[in-house]
Design a protein around this motif. Structure first.
Motif, PDB file in Angstrom:
ATOM      1  N   ASP B 244      14.717  -6.277  -5.528  1.00 49.64           N
ATOM      2  CA  ASP B 244      13.670  -6.515  -6.533  1.00 49.64           C
ATOM      3  C   ASP B 244      12.292  -6.752  -5.912  1.00 49.64           C
ATOM      4  O   ASP B 244      11.336  -7.060  -6.623  1.00 49.64           O
ATOM      5  CB  ASP B 244      14.057  -7.681  -7.469  1.00 49.64           C
ATOM      6  N   ALA B 245      12.200  -6.591  -4.594  1.00 50.19           N
ATOM      7  CA  ALA B 245      10.890  -6.727  -3.936  1.00 50.19           C
ATOM      8  C   ALA B 245      10.926  -6.063  -2.565  1.00 50.19           C
ATOM      9  O   ALA B 245      11.988  -5.962  -1.946  1.00 50.19           O
ATOM     10  CB  ALA B 245      10.510  -8.197  -3.794  1.00 50.19           C
ATOM     11  N   VAL B 246       9.745  -5.607  -2.126  1.00 50.13           N
ATOM     12  CA  VAL B 246       9.622  -5.011  -0.792  1.00 50.13           C
ATOM     13  C   VAL B 246       8.373  -5.565  -0.130  1.00 50.13           C
ATOM     14  O   VAL B 246       7.280  -5.522  -0.704  1.00 50.13           O
ATOM     15  CB  VAL B 246       9.501  -3.472  -0.866  1.00 50.13           C
ATOM     16  N   PHE B 247       8.548  -6.084   1.092  1.00 54.15           N
ATOM     17  CA  PHE B 247       7.395  -6.397   1.935  1.00 54.15           C
ATOM     18  C   PHE B 247       7.315  -5.289   2.979  1.00 54.15           C
ATOM     19  O   PHE B 247       8.205  -5.126   3.808  1.00 54.15           O
ATOM     20  CB  PHE B 247       7.560  -7.767   2.604  1.00 54.15           C
ATOM     21  N   ASP B 271      10.140  -3.997 -12.017  1.00 55.35           N
ATOM     22  CA  ASP B 271      11.467  -3.909 -11.400  1.00 55.35           C
ATOM     23  C   ASP B 271      11.426  -4.296  -9.926  1.00 55.35           C
ATOM     24  O   ASP B 271      12.296  -5.004  -9.425  1.00 55.35           O
ATOM     25  CB  ASP B 271      12.014  -2.478 -11.525  1.00 55.35           C
ATOM     26  N   VAL B 272      10.421  -3.796  -9.242  1.00 53.04           N
ATOM     27  CA  VAL B 272      10.297  -4.057  -7.798  1.00 53.04           C
ATOM     28  C   VAL B 272       8.846  -4.436  -7.495  1.00 53.04           C
ATOM     29  O   VAL B 272       7.927  -3.661  -7.775  1.00 53.04           O
ATOM     30  CB  VAL B 272      10.691  -2.804  -6.969  1.00 53.04           C
ATOM     31  N   ALA B 273       8.643  -5.640  -6.946  1.00 55.83           N
ATOM     32  CA  ALA B 273       7.304  -6.055  -6.517  1.00 55.83           C
ATOM     33  C   ALA B 273       7.098  -5.591  -5.077  1.00 55.83           C
ATOM     34  O   ALA B 273       8.031  -5.588  -4.281  1.00 55.83           O
ATOM     35  CB  ALA B 273       7.170  -7.571  -6.611  1.00 55.83           C
ATOM     36  N   VAL B 274       5.866  -5.155  -4.765  1.00 52.92           N
ATOM     37  CA  VAL B 274       5.595  -4.618  -3.428  1.00 52.92           C
ATOM     38  C   VAL B 274       4.365  -5.307  -2.828  1.00 52.92           C
ATOM     39  O   VAL B 274       3.340  -5.458  -3.494  1.00 52.92           O
ATOM     40  CB  VAL B 274       5.361  -3.086  -3.489  1.00 52.92           C
TER      41      VAL B 274
END
Lengths: 342, 342
Positions: B244-247, B271-274
């Protein structure tokens, strides 16, 4: 037979200092106390040591390095892909010959004198110079350095015999405008480049060759940038709402013009057909719609510049005068690439 | 008191040749018959003429030029805006001090030996080096040249005291991951940079500082390019459909990841925080949606590198050993910039 030249170690022993100190002194690095440096320089004199490559190159007259000077501020060099592509060709060719590409960056014309000092300073074997403007002092400064030089693009009003590599700007422009006319377009505008550069002048001349009777209001001045293309397109639409085609002096200009045409609800190519110049990657394929343009092989032109210069350097030693035996200039062909915009 | 040094004109008269011929010989230019060149060099010897800047600089040990070496192929130098921004800072600072920026371009690691020869050849006062990889021989080659040097980014495993300018990569990464956690994200992935560069290792360490228990399958390898970000994002989605997230290790990587998330119908940030790293212009503002990222002042870091080096060069003459009095390294702060992607 052993090499009779004294070594760095011999100098160190003679001066009573470390090898590193000698190395630092003779390589021009900072950081050595002056009394120590004098001791080293005395040992260098006494032993007849040839201190470094710079000194050696006074004898061999080869540095295996070629300077590239782009007569634009550093910011444009890194935002206009034209320069990256030309440098790519130059870099490949020089690397293949184990010659170092030395790119001299400038902020503006105030820096040309310093560039001239570097070029005259015995640091490079020759120079490749591009994007020269008609009022630039750079060509004269470079000629003053007496370095073998090849220009990218015809540098000036002619007369001088400095070799250059250029594409057939005028012929390419004629082909672009003829293509627009063959599509039945009757109000064909031109967004010119900066008219202090011969490439922009030649493309305008090509437009006029095909349309000698064109309304002067159909020609607007750009500057080879997208922002310049936007400004010129707005101006053209204001004065010529009925225009049905635009020949832009380069692809970046065309990209700016396309944005303004969309803004004004003009369909491309239905209402206004657009042709660029360069076939610049990735610009020409990524515009909306993809751009019909005049292709020049920018990378290959860079390679050619490097090749001309290296050939002149090779021959140099056996020739009485490099200026008299300078390589001839090369004009590369252009070709119309048809995509959706025209 | 008149300058007692013989002039170029005196050499020309003594050798019985033109001023232009002398200039060409002593400036290392090609194009002079060897018999003529010998005549000139004999006159140079007999009069004790100091032929050119390269020779003069053996005495003054200043060339008013600084080399910049980027340990990446020329193609990356011109496509990753990071380098343009760092060069901008360097160029402004060097120009203000009337020192010439000499960018040494390479095609690959095979060219480092040649770069080393140029650096050791008495053509520049110092070197600024960036984007070094852990297996590069470049730092050793440069240390071998005994030139004062400042690195951009921590160059190696530590231990050596070469000064560098870097941002707080690890602290910035921690802030990015903490921000994602504060948004309630529980499956936070990381797309790492090339782990042969300390900046990529430090950012991965920052991620692990905050999430020591994270599933190792949530970490994928990128390479600081958009294409690498796309590949890594595909891999992550295949193994972790519930993320649900990408760094992402930098903004270019994040831009690639965003494209793949859109392709897979994942909404960002719903849906996915970046989150990215760099706050690169114009990348971070132009992604869809605009990118939340960790800002480092890249241009200012370039300025700092140049300033540290110039200061070391100024002090050089009065110091016993430039390595012992090398300027301290500088770590610049980072700051989270919130936009729509997280």
């Amino acid at each position: 037979m052993p090499d009779p030249r004294p070594t760095l170690e011999a100098v160190a022993a003679h001066a009573g200092v470390s090898r590193a100190t000698v190395s630092r002194v003779v390589n021009g690095g900072a950081g050595v106390r002056s009394s120590l440096a004098e001791k080293v320089l005395r040992a260098v004199d006494e032993l007849g040591y040839v201190p470094n490559q710079a000194a050696r190159s006074l004898v061999t007259r080869r540095h295996d390095a070629v300077a590239v000077v782009i007569a634009e501020p550093e910011t444009r060099v890194f935002t206009d892909p034209f320069f990256a592509q030309q440098l790519r060709g130059i870099s490949k060719e020089l690397t293949a010959q184990d010659s170092q590409l030395v790119l001299l960056l400038v902020e503006g014309k105030d820096d040309y004198a310093r560039v001239g000092r570097y070029l005259a300073g015995g640091h490079v074997d020759g120079a490749l110079v591009f994007s020269v403007h008609l009022d630039d002092e750079l060509p004269d400064i470079i000629r003053g350095s007496a370095l073998p030089t090849v220009f990218g693009g015809r540098p000036d009003r002619g007369g001088r015999r400095t070799p250059y590599v250029d594409c057939d700007n005028r012929g390419g422009a004629r082909e672009a405008v003829r293509h627009l006319r063959s599509l039945g377009r009757e109000r064909i505008a031109h967004i010119a480049g900066p008219l202090d550069q011969t490439s922009a002048v030649d493309r305008l001349d090509g437009y006029r060759d095909v349309l000698p009777e064109a309304d002067p209001a159909l020609v607007a001045r750009g500057d080879f940038t997208p922002a310049g293309g936007e400004r010129a397109m707005r101006e053209l639409l204001a004065h010529n709402p009925d225009l049905d085609a635009v020949f832009a002096a380069n692809d970046l200009t065309a990209a700016g013009a396309l944005r303004v045409l969309h803004e004004h609800g003009r369909r491309v190519p239905e209402d206004v057909a657009v042709v660029g110049f360069d076939d610049m990657e990735p610009v020409a394929e990524q515009t909306n719609p993809p751009l019909t343009t005049v292709r020049q092989d920018i990378e290959e032109m860079g390679r050619l510049m490097a090749r001309l210069l290296l050939r002149a350097l090779e021959r140099g030693g056996d020739q009485a005068d490099s200026l008299d035996t300078a390589p001839a200039s090369v004009i590369t062909p252009t070709a119309l690439v048809r995509r959706a915009s025209a």
